[in-house]
Design an enzyme around this catalytic site. Structure first.
Site, PDB file in Angstrom:
ATOM      1  N   LYS A  22       7.378  -6.871   2.173  1.00  0.00           N
ATOM      2  CA  LYS A  22       6.506  -5.795   1.700  1.00  0.00           C
ATOM      3  C   LYS A  22       5.616  -5.270   2.818  1.00  0.00           C
ATOM      4  CE  LYS A  22       2.321  -5.097  -1.072  1.00  0.00           C
ATOM      5  NZ  LYS A  22       1.388  -4.932   0.081  1.00  0.00           N
ATOM      6  N   ASN A  23       4.956  -6.170   3.543  1.00  0.00           N
ATOM      7  CA  ASN A  23       3.967  -5.742   4.525  1.00  0.00           C
ATOM      8  C   ASN A  23       4.591  -5.031   5.718  1.00  0.00           C
ATOM      9  OD1 ASN A  23       1.788  -6.699   3.048  1.00  0.00           O
ATOM     10  ND2 ASN A  23       1.862  -8.722   3.981  1.00  0.00           N
ATOM     11  N   CYS A 118      -5.025  -3.083  -4.105  1.00  0.00           N
ATOM     12  CA  CYS A 118      -5.820  -4.265  -4.426  1.00  0.00           C
ATOM     13  C   CYS A 118      -7.261  -4.137  -3.970  1.00  0.00           C
ATOM     14  CB  CYS A 118      -5.213  -5.508  -3.766  1.00  0.00           C
ATOM     15  SG  CYS A 118      -3.848  -6.206  -4.699  1.00  0.00           S
ATOM     16  N   ARG A 124     -12.037  -2.647   1.655  1.00  0.00           N
ATOM     17  CA  ARG A 124     -11.468  -2.953   2.955  1.00  0.00           C
ATOM     18  C   ARG A 124     -11.828  -1.815   3.911  1.00  0.00           C
ATOM     19  NH1 ARG A 124      -5.228  -4.960   2.187  1.00  0.00           N
ATOM     20  NH2 ARG A 124      -5.623  -6.829   0.989  1.00  0.00           N
ATOM     21  N   ASP A 309      -2.802 -14.033   2.516  1.00  0.00           N
ATOM     22  CA  ASP A 309      -1.993 -13.620   1.367  1.00  0.00           C
ATOM     23  C   ASP A 309      -1.347 -14.797   0.640  1.00  0.00           C
ATOM     24  OD1 ASP A 309      -2.590 -10.975   1.605  1.00  0.00           O
ATOM     25  OD2 ASP A 309      -0.631 -10.333   2.331  1.00  0.00           O
ATOM     26  N   ARG A 401       3.527  -4.890  -7.533  1.00  0.00           N
ATOM     27  CA  ARG A 401       3.372  -4.177  -6.274  1.00  0.00           C
ATOM     28  C   ARG A 401       4.027  -4.942  -5.122  1.00  0.00           C
ATOM     29  NH1 ARG A 401      -1.618  -4.400  -4.418  1.00  0.00           N
ATOM     30  NH2 ARG A 401      -0.901  -3.073  -2.719  1.00  0.00           N
TER      31      ARG A 401
END
Length: 424
Positions: A22-23, A118, A124, A309, A401
């Site tokens: 995902k990242n 999130c 952030r 994470d 997600r």
């Protein structure tokens, strides 16, 4: 509305195949904007964030073709950088800011809706992103109506950039912008995560000149254009770690396939400290737990340290360990919002600022819980699978997600989880 319904207390056995990271995907998909000609991206995870990004590309005018279940082709024949439909989708997406670097690098300007996704109890910051863009010669404006506008009227020029803190998002975003900057850009005190290396490898495959990704210094020599090509995204380190944690919490014997074991070393080491058997193969790991879990201590750090994470998922495992475990959060200080939810399942957790103290209990019990964010939601799934009785988890859109085919994958290894409609 939908929720997960889990009947836990069953060990996990069998095999699970890990999807693309995902990242990495959430930066590589926007980077397709920068490519001339057909760009084929393989091992794309089927998750909400990536689907949204492809929809944004389509709204911009990029031709997107799905070639098979995990492969997409993009072709940029001219785009529209501003549309309300595009902005609406961006507001649902944490990683919308990667469109800034891609648009700015390719077109010298960008306008992006402020990111969503999130929330760990605070905002952030993107100050390091802004600093990097400004160093390259761009002007940045953050509007009160929720937009970030970045313009480089004289083009981007390579500079020396030193980040005040180690930041994954800014490292990747400024890297995108610098690909077409005139001259050489040197970025120092950068993050070193595997998905940063993957983004650099993707860009290099398409004709960029990026060196040093995976170290604390990245050097980018600007190029005129990126050409088409084919690239396969790396496996998802965090998805793999989540299933490793699930096997540890529930017991059983699980083979986790399509992984890069080196990326999992910090997770494997911590689980081995807790008494879990880990066997590494070329592209898979086997996780086996039969006995009692031992308590442990961990602190999250930038890669190659323990990933933030994975912190909530490990907390779920620690809830069932013998003795008292400690977690110190060294990346996102407000990442313990899962604590109350786990306590409703019988866990004993005390949180003091950046530290959680977890007294292990013999068993967890099912309860009705709410996923506060993506990884905390994954921790609640693990807890539900390990707990005795029935657990329901709402706000599952946050979990989806980041996890592809969660129900199918968990069911295939012996977990009792299903999707259920409910009235809010």
């Amino acid at each position: 509305m939908e929720k997960y319904v889990i009947h836990g207390g069953k060990p996990l056995h069998g095999e699970v195949t890990i999807s693309g990271a995902k990242n990495a995907a959430v930066a590589i998909v926007p980077a397709a904007l920068m490519v001339d000609g057909p760009c084929i991206i393989e091992n794309v995870p089927d998750i909400v964030d990536v689907k949204l990004q492809f929809e944004i590309l389509k709204e911009m005018g990029v031709k997107v073709t799905q070639l098979d279940a995990t492969t997409f082709q993009t072709e940029n024949n001219g785009v529209e950088l501003e549309s309300e439909a595009m902005f609406r989708r961006m507001r649902r997406l944490r990683a919308s800011y990667y469109f800034i670097g891609a648009e700015l690098g390719r077109y010298g300007r960008a306008k992006v809706a402020m990111p969503g996704g999130c929330n760990f109890g605070g905002i952030r910051p993107i100050d390091q992103h802004i600093m990097g863009f400004e160093k390259l010669g761009a002007f940045v404006r953050v509007d009160n109506d929720g937009y970030i506008t970045v313009i480089a009227p004289e083009g981007l020029k390579g500079r020396h950039i030193y980040f005040d803190v180690v930041t994954v998002g800014a490292t990747m975003n400024v890297m995108l912008a610098a690909v077409f900057a005139k001259g050489q850009t040197v970025m120092e005190n950068v993050a070193k995560e595997p998905h940063i290396v993957d983004l650099a490898n993707f860009l290099n495959q398409m004709g960029a000149d990026i060196r040093g990704a995976g170290t604390d210094k990245i050097t980018i020599t600007g190029v005129e254009r990126l050409h088409g090509g084919t690239y396969s995204i790396i496996p998802d380190q965090i998805e793999a770690g989540t299933y490793m944690a699930a096997a540890a919490a529930c017991g059983g014997d699980l083979l986790i396939k399509n992984v890069i074991p080196k990326h999992l070393e910090c997770i494997s080491t911590k689980l081995e400290d807790m008494g879990v058997l880990i066997e590494e193969y070329d592209d898979s790991v086997r996780v086996k737990r039969c006995g009692v879990l031992r308590h442990t201590t961990l602190k999250t750090r930038p890669y190659p340290g323990f990933p933030t994470d994975m912190q909530p998922q490990m907390a779920a495992v620690m809830c069932l360990a013998d003795g008292t475990s400690h977690i110190t959060e060294g990346v996102w200080a407000s990442r313990f919002r899962y604590a109350d939810e786990l306590e409703s399942m019988g866990a004993h957790i005390k949180v003091f600022k950046e530290t959680a103290i977890i007294d292990g209990v013999p068993e967890l019990r099912g309860a009705d819980v709410v996923a506060p964010d993506l990884r905390a939601g994954a921790a609640l799934v693990i807890a539900g699978l390990a707990a005795y009785g029935r657990t329901t988890i709402s706000q599952i859109g946050l979990i989806e997600r980041g996890y592809e085919n969660l129900i199918q994958k968990v069911t295939a290894i012996g977990g009792d989880i299903r999707l259920e409609e409910f009235v809010d």
